[in-house]
Design a protein around this motif. Structure first.
Motif, PDB file in Angstrom:
ATOM      1  N   LYS A  81       8.577  76.742 -12.663  1.00 14.69           N
ATOM      2  CA  LYS A  81       7.067  76.192 -12.876  1.00 14.69           C
ATOM      3  C   LYS A  81       7.224  75.499 -13.772  1.00 14.69           C
ATOM      4  O   LYS A  81       6.598  76.549 -14.691  1.00 14.69           O
ATOM      5  N   ASP A  82       8.307  75.437 -13.818  1.00 14.54           N
ATOM      6  CA  ASP A  82       8.326  74.621 -15.180  1.00 14.54           C
ATOM      7  C   ASP A  82       8.630  75.141 -17.030  1.00 14.54           C
ATOM      8  O   ASP A  82       8.813  75.813 -18.143  1.00 14.54           O
ATOM      9  N   LYS A  83       9.152  76.790 -16.089  1.00 10.14           N
ATOM     10  CA  LYS A  83       9.630  77.435 -17.246  1.00 10.14           C
ATOM     11  C   LYS A  83      11.282  78.102 -16.894  1.00 10.14           C
ATOM     12  O   LYS A  83      11.620  78.157 -15.762  1.00 10.14           O
ATOM     13  N   GLU A  84      12.099  78.188 -18.513  1.00  8.29           N
ATOM     14  CA  GLU A  84      13.873  78.066 -17.876  1.00  8.29           C
ATOM     15  C   GLU A  84      14.209  79.648 -17.731  1.00  8.29           C
ATOM     16  O   GLU A  84      13.355  80.305 -18.722  1.00  8.29           O
ATOM     17  N   TYR A  85      14.887  80.322 -17.153  1.00 14.15           N
ATOM     18  CA  TYR A  85      15.063  81.042 -16.775  1.00 14.15           C
ATOM     19  C   TYR A  85      16.664  81.627 -16.793  1.00 14.15           C
ATOM     20  O   TYR A  85      17.037  80.373 -16.104  1.00 14.15           O
ATOM     21  N   LYS A  86      17.355  81.625 -17.597  1.00 12.02           N
ATOM     22  CA  LYS A  86      18.764  82.309 -17.363  1.00 12.02           C
ATOM     23  C   LYS A  86      19.634  82.922 -16.122  1.00 12.02           C
ATOM     24  O   LYS A  86      18.772  83.887 -15.690  1.00 12.02           O
TER      25      LYS A  86
ATOM     26  N   ASP B 291      14.823  88.410 -14.528  1.00 13.67           N
ATOM     27  CA  ASP B 291      12.676  88.435 -15.231  1.00 13.67           C
ATOM     28  C   ASP B 291      12.092  88.578 -13.400  1.00 13.67           C
ATOM     29  O   ASP B 291      12.160  88.351 -12.908  1.00 13.67           O
ATOM     30  N   LYS B 292      12.098  90.303 -13.611  1.00 13.81           N
ATOM     31  CA  LYS B 292      11.064  90.661 -12.418  1.00 13.81           C
ATOM     32  C   LYS B 292       9.744  90.365 -12.545  1.00 13.81           C
ATOM     33  O   LYS B 292       9.012  89.755 -11.195  1.00 13.81           O
ATOM     34  N   ALA B 293       9.602  89.139 -13.183  1.00 13.24           N
ATOM     35  CA  ALA B 293       8.089  88.074 -12.927  1.00 13.24           C
ATOM     36  C   ALA B 293       8.510  86.961 -12.285  1.00 13.24           C
ATOM     37  O   ALA B 293       7.572  86.763 -10.995  1.00 13.24           O
ATOM     38  N   THR B 294       9.467  86.700 -11.393  1.00 16.75           N
ATOM     39  CA  THR B 294       9.805  86.059 -11.017  1.00 16.75           C
ATOM     40  C   THR B 294       9.770  86.243  -9.280  1.00 16.75           C
ATOM     41  O   THR B 294      10.241  85.636  -8.610  1.00 16.75           O
ATOM     42  N   HIS B 295      10.070  88.138  -9.383  1.00 15.44           N
ATOM     43  CA  HIS B 295      10.366  88.448  -8.270  1.00 15.44           C
ATOM     44  C   HIS B 295       9.047  88.263  -7.272  1.00 15.44           C
ATOM     45  O   HIS B 295       9.143  89.047  -6.319  1.00 15.44           O
ATOM     46  N   VAL B 296       7.751  88.823  -7.522  1.00 16.96           N
ATOM     47  CA  VAL B 296       6.910  88.178  -7.128  1.00 16.96           C
ATOM     48  C   VAL B 296       6.805  87.882  -5.906  1.00 16.96           C
ATOM     49  O   VAL B 296       6.557  86.861  -6.229  1.00 16.96           O
ATOM     50  N   GLU B 297       5.895  88.187  -4.998  1.00 18.41           N
ATOM     51  CA  GLU B 297       5.359  87.721  -3.570  1.00 18.41           C
ATOM     52  C   GLU B 297       4.091  88.362  -3.691  1.00 18.41           C
ATOM     53  O   GLU B 297       4.199  89.330  -3.398  1.00 18.41           O
ATOM     54  N   ILE B 298       2.946  87.233  -3.566  1.00  9.94           N
ATOM     55  CA  ILE B 298       1.740  87.650  -3.259  1.00  9.94           C
ATOM     56  C   ILE B 298       1.741  87.976  -1.837  1.00  9.94           C
ATOM     57  O   ILE B 298       1.333  87.007  -1.220  1.00  9.94           O
ATOM     58  N   LYS B 299       0.753  89.105  -1.716  1.00  9.29           N
ATOM     59  CA  LYS B 299      -0.004  89.587   0.019  1.00  9.29           C
ATOM     60  C   LYS B 299      -1.120  88.235   0.182  1.00  9.29           C
ATOM     61  O   LYS B 299      -1.560  87.993  -0.558  1.00  9.29           O
TER      62      LYS B 299
ATOM     63  N   PRO C  52       1.576  85.011  10.161  1.00  8.56           N
ATOM     64  CA  PRO C  52       0.978  86.529  10.247  1.00  8.56           C
ATOM     65  C   PRO C  52       1.891  87.476  10.724  1.00  8.56           C
ATOM     66  O   PRO C  52       1.739  88.926  10.261  1.00  8.56           O
ATOM     67  N   LEU C  53       3.333  87.118  10.438  1.00  8.63           N
ATOM     68  CA  LEU C  53       4.124  88.322  10.394  1.00  8.63           C
ATOM     69  C   LEU C  53       5.127  88.623   9.609  1.00  8.63           C
ATOM     70  O   LEU C  53       5.342  89.893   8.814  1.00  8.63           O
ATOM     71  N   PHE C  54       4.685  87.408   8.429  1.00  7.21           N
ATOM     72  CA  PHE C  54       5.497  88.080   7.081  1.00  7.21           C
ATOM     73  C   PHE C  54       3.981  88.200   5.953  1.00  7.21           C
ATOM     74  O   PHE C  54       4.118  88.941   5.089  1.00  7.21           O
ATOM     75  N   GLY C  55       3.048  87.560   6.201  1.00 11.47           N
ATOM     76  CA  GLY C  55       2.044  87.723   5.047  1.00 11.47           C
ATOM     77  C   GLY C  55       2.351  87.558   3.603  1.00 11.47           C
ATOM     78  O   GLY C  55       1.613  88.221   2.975  1.00 11.47           O
ATOM     79  N   LYS C  56       2.969  86.682   3.134  1.00  4.30           N
ATOM     80  CA  LYS C  56       3.167  86.750   1.591  1.00  4.30           C
ATOM     81  C   LYS C  56       2.741  85.396   1.254  1.00  4.30           C
ATOM     82  O   LYS C  56       3.415  84.072   2.321  1.00  4.30           O
ATOM     83  N   ASP C  57       3.102  85.170  -0.118  1.00  2.00           N
ATOM     84  CA  ASP C  57       3.267  84.184  -0.020  1.00  2.00           C
ATOM     85  C   ASP C  57       4.979  82.526  -0.321  1.00  2.00           C
ATOM     86  O   ASP C  57       4.787  81.742  -0.235  1.00  2.00           O
ATOM     87  N   GLN C  58       5.483  83.890  -0.627  1.00  2.00           N
ATOM     88  CA  GLN C  58       6.496  82.678  -0.655  1.00  2.00           C
ATOM     89  C   GLN C  58       8.078  84.372  -0.239  1.00  2.00           C
ATOM     90  O   GLN C  58       7.285  85.677  -0.732  1.00  2.00           O
ATOM     91  N   MET C  59       8.879  84.432  -0.259  1.00  2.00           N
ATOM     92  CA  MET C  59      10.059  85.393  -0.223  1.00  2.00           C
ATOM     93  C   MET C  59      11.337  84.794  -0.763  1.00  2.00           C
ATOM     94  O   MET C  59      12.174  83.551  -1.019  1.00  2.00           O
ATOM     95  N   THR C  60      11.132  86.258  -2.023  1.00  2.00           N
ATOM     96  CA  THR C  60      12.334  85.347  -3.835  1.00  2.00           C
ATOM     97  C   THR C  60      13.338  85.857  -3.332  1.00  2.00           C
ATOM     98  O   THR C  60      13.945  86.736  -4.772  1.00  2.00           O
ATOM     99  N   THR C  61      14.052  85.718  -2.433  1.00  2.00           N
ATOM    100  CA  THR C  61      15.785  86.432  -2.189  1.00  2.00           C
ATOM    101  C   THR C  61      16.380  85.369  -3.028  1.00  2.00           C
ATOM    102  O   THR C  61      16.981  86.355  -3.833  1.00  2.00           O
ATOM    103  N   PHE C  62      16.088  84.334  -3.874  1.00  2.00           N
ATOM    104  CA  PHE C  62      17.084  83.425  -4.291  1.00  2.00           C
ATOM    105  C   PHE C  62      16.848  85.128  -5.860  1.00  2.00           C
ATOM    106  O   PHE C  62      17.445  84.839  -6.693  1.00  2.00           O
ATOM    107  N   GLU C  63      15.417  84.625  -6.218  1.00  2.00           N
ATOM    108  CA  GLU C  63      15.559  85.455  -8.025  1.00  2.00           C
ATOM    109  C   GLU C  63      15.282  87.093  -7.808  1.00  2.00           C
ATOM    110  O   GLU C  63      16.411  86.717  -8.512  1.00  2.00           O
ATOM    111  N   ARG C  64      15.402  87.066  -7.108  1.00  2.00           N
ATOM    112  CA  ARG C  64      16.119  88.435  -6.692  1.00  2.00           C
ATOM    113  C   ARG C  64      17.323  88.926  -6.723  1.00  2.00           C
ATOM    114  O   ARG C  64      17.965  89.927  -7.730  1.00  2.00           O
ATOM    115  N   TYR C  65      18.383  87.971  -6.341  1.00  2.00           N
ATOM    116  CA  TYR C  65      19.821  88.475  -6.832  1.00  2.00           C
ATOM    117  C   TYR C  65      19.650  87.698  -8.419  1.00  2.00           C
ATOM    118  O   TYR C  65      21.259  88.243  -8.834  1.00  2.00           O
ATOM    119  N   PHE C  66      19.292  86.309  -8.429  1.00  2.00           N
ATOM    120  CA  PHE C  66      19.909  85.539  -9.552  1.00  2.00           C
ATOM    121  C   PHE C  66      19.214  86.175 -11.385  1.00  2.00           C
ATOM    122  O   PHE C  66      19.456  85.164 -11.841  1.00  2.00           O
TER     123      PHE C  66
END
Length: 660
Positions: A357-362, A505-513, A488-502
């Motif tokens: 989203k146009d922001k660079e993360y290490k 910055d926890k702002a990238t880990h957010v999954e909006i219900k 309906p089984l997941f119920g979130k906008d995204q699954m941030t698996t990659f972000e949680r590993y790599f």
């Protein structure tokens, strides 16, 4: 139905069915007896239903909750033997009831007068069984009896040892059971009968798989259960997709198993060989510490340091393969609207950064030995060969497919039963408090229709994948339902698996219900959902799992003024710090609804040898005038059967159908 109002026209319209029915009830006497029997059943108290969700492989705790009927059997023992037994004697009787085979072995080593113990114990168990079985018809109890002791148990249950004419008869049966060395088998049979009768129907609201080590044991137990249904959760769908041959689902299943250092279900439960993955991982990641891929959760099995290092490498290797496979699916399936989840091509491999989203993360890990920066989603030859082998193992595991077919035959996206609506995750809503419209194929669906169309596609993906319409989400429907934003089984906008590993910055880990999860507290929203599923909005409830209730933070499982009940209390050990308890059971008997909250279960060994039961707290949620079978869905079916039996009776009497 008043038989006097049955017309000749009505009989003639149903004549084909009545002739078929006459094969089962060939005489007026047979029909009359069955009508009397069914009318009597309608006036019995409704059976007890238990609702449990999000088991996540915690077999020992689940098995114990089934054995003690969520604490209900302990209360029965307290009530029946309140002034007869000491607290310790009640505990011993309860332990025997839950684990008869194991407890008998302990007793025989310590009891000096085993014959007296057998005699006393048999009398107590028969008394308990008589109380538990009293709400059912003799026919139903008879069907539940173990064959080898059916006649004897039935005699003991329906004869009073204190009745003068039967006193010696009753006592002689008990004495003979002991004298011919059948006491052990008889005690085991009685205990299992009590366990079975305590729960008339079991509802599992999804997520049997992942995290804990015993999902295959849970499914073994469910396969043998007398009456069970399952509402699929996203983790169940993932395994169903893996068994269907979806490589993306297979990669996710293995990644989660390595994340929790839980390989038992895959390797021991289903005989799937992970050695090729271990070999691959140690070749490509032998010099990689894989720090972010080391398990951070309690490990049930003992692993040495070297084993944990191999599992961490396997974890990273399969995660990278997963990201590649998912990227391929998203590229070929624009209808998923998941382009934002393709991240490998957004990595600057030289700088060790990623732009989201146009922001660079290490990145906290820049070791990608199998990724080609020019074509990051292409599997290497070794990865292709590995996934082909793993897919073959999943497709050919006999035990896995036995369990998956059971999930299909006893499962669904949702269930309506006895004025309750059961589903695992959510009914997708939009930001305007309306049912979210989702395009599947060429059409848009929402609410009940959306769940119905997905139910059909899920079944096609396993049983008829050759003929599935690629426009209708294709063969990757199972993967989409695992992590798609309209699932309906997941119920979130995204699954941030990659972000949680790599990315740290926890702002990238957010999954909006989905809006459902904050709107479900609104009684009007819940009423709209019940109306959408053709249920009475005044008397019905929604029963929901998926999101653990943060009990220790004061969150209540009761939502929307009692219209919705969230019963995920943290069976999974990974959630218990968040919930503060170790699971809920919702109990619906003839008197109303009760919620049992369970404390953590230590172990089966301690339950047997130290008589440590799960501490369960029961509270009444809703009291009703006593409900009878006539007030249930089964009652509706019985009334329909009676209607046709009465037609057959009239047809016999009028000579339209001949008696055999």
């Amino acid at each position: 139905m008043d038989m006097k109002n049955i017309t000749i026209d009505e009989l003639e319209q149903n004549m084909d069915y009545l002739r078929l029915l006459s094969n089962q009830y060939p005489t007026i006497g047979d029909v009359s007896a069955e009508i009397i029997n069914l009318q009597a059943i309608l006036n019995l108290p409704k059976g007890t239903e238990h609702f449990i969700t999000d088991l996540h492989g915690e077999y020992e705790a689940f098995s114990h909750v089934l054995r003690n009927a969520s604490g209900v059997l302990k209360l029965k023992i307290d009530d029946i033997f309140e002034h007869v037994l000491t607290k310790e004697q009640k505990k011993s009787l309860a332990t025997l009831l839950y684990y008869p085979e194991q407890k008998l072995e302990v007793v025989k080593k310590t009891e000096k007068d085993i014959k007296s113990w057998y005699s006393i114990t048999l009398y107590r168990l028969i008394q308990l069984c008589r109380i538990v079985s009293s709400k059912y018809s003799r026919s139903k109890v008879r069907k539940a009896l173990p064959k080898q002791f059916a006649y004897i148990i039935e005699e003991l249950l329906h004869e009073d040892k204190n009745r003068l004419n039967k006193h010696n008869y009753f006592n002689e049966i008990i004495k003979t059971i002991i004298d011919i060395d059948s006491a052990d088998e008889f005690i085991i049979a009685i205990c299992k009968l009590v366990q079975r009768l305590a729960i008339d129907r079991l509802h599992i609201l999804g997520d049997i798989y992942d995290r804990g080590p015993g999902a295959h044991f849970i499914l073994d137990e469910l396969c043998n259960h007398h009456c069970v249904d399952i509402q699929w959760g996203n983790h169940d769908i993932l395994w169903m997709g893996a068994a269907s041959g979806s490589k993306a689902c297979i990669a996710n299943v293995i990644r989660i198993s390595t994340r929790y250092a839980n390989l038992a279900t895959i390797e021991e439960g289903y005989g799937i060989n992970l050695l090729p993955l271990a070999t691959f991982a140690m070749h490509f990641y032998k010099d990689d510490s894989c720090d972010k891929f080391k398990t951070k959760f309690p490990i049930e099995m003992h692993y040495g340091e070297r084993d944990l290092k191999i599992i961490a490498a396997m974890h990273k290797a399969i995660a990278i393969i997963q990201f590649k496979l998912e990227g391929q699916i998203i590229m070929k399936s624009p209808q998923y609207n998941m382009e934002n989840r393709r991240l490998l091509h957004r990595i600057n491999y030289e700088k060790g950064t990623i732009t989201i989203k146009d922001k660079e993360y290490k990145l906290n890990d820049i070791s990608f030995p199998t990724v080609d920066p020019k074509n990051p989603y292409k599997l290497t030859l070794e990865e292709e060969q590995l996934m082909d082998r793993l897919k073959s193992y999943f497709l050919n595991s006999e035990k896995l497919h036995k369990h998956i077919k059971f999930l299909y035959s006893h499962g669904s996206m949702y269930l309506k039963i006895n004025s309750n609506l059961l589903y695992h995750g959510c009914i997708p809503l939009n930001g305007k408090n309306e049912f979210k419209k989702v395009k599947v194929g060429k059409n848009f669906y929402s609410g009940k229709q959306l769940l119905d169309v997905w139910d059909v596609l899920i079944r096609k993906a396993y049983f008829d994948k050759e003929n599935i319409d690629e426009d209708q989400y294709g063969t990757d429907i199972m993967w989409y339902l695992w992590c798609g934003d309209s699932s309906p089984l997941f119920g979130k906008d995204q699954m941030t698996t990659f972000e949680r590993y790599f990315i740290d910055d926890k702002a990238t880990h957010v999954e909006i219900k989905n809006p459902y999860f904050h709107l479900r507290d609104n009684e009007n929203i819940c009423r709209n959902i019940l109306k959408e599923f053709d249920l009475d909005v005044n008397s019905s409830h929604i029963i929901n799992g998926h999101v653990p209730v943060k009990t220790k933070q004061g969150e209540s499982p009761i939502k929307a003024n009692g219209k919705l009940l969230v019963i995920d209390g943290g069976f999974s050990k990974a959630y218990q710090q968040m919930t503060g308890i170790a699971g809920y059971t919702l109990i619906y008997n003839s008197y109303g609804l009760r919620l049992a909250s369970h404390e953590p279960f230590e172990s089966t060994d301690k339950a047997i040898n130290e008589e440590k039961d799960i501490v369960s707290t029961l509270r009444v949620l809703e009291k009703v005038n006593r409900k009878y079978v006539a007030n249930t869905d089964i009652g509706k079916e019985i009334k329909e059967q009676i209607k046709y039996l009465e037609m057959l009776l009239v047809a016999y009497r009028k000579g339209l159908v001949k008696e055999s």
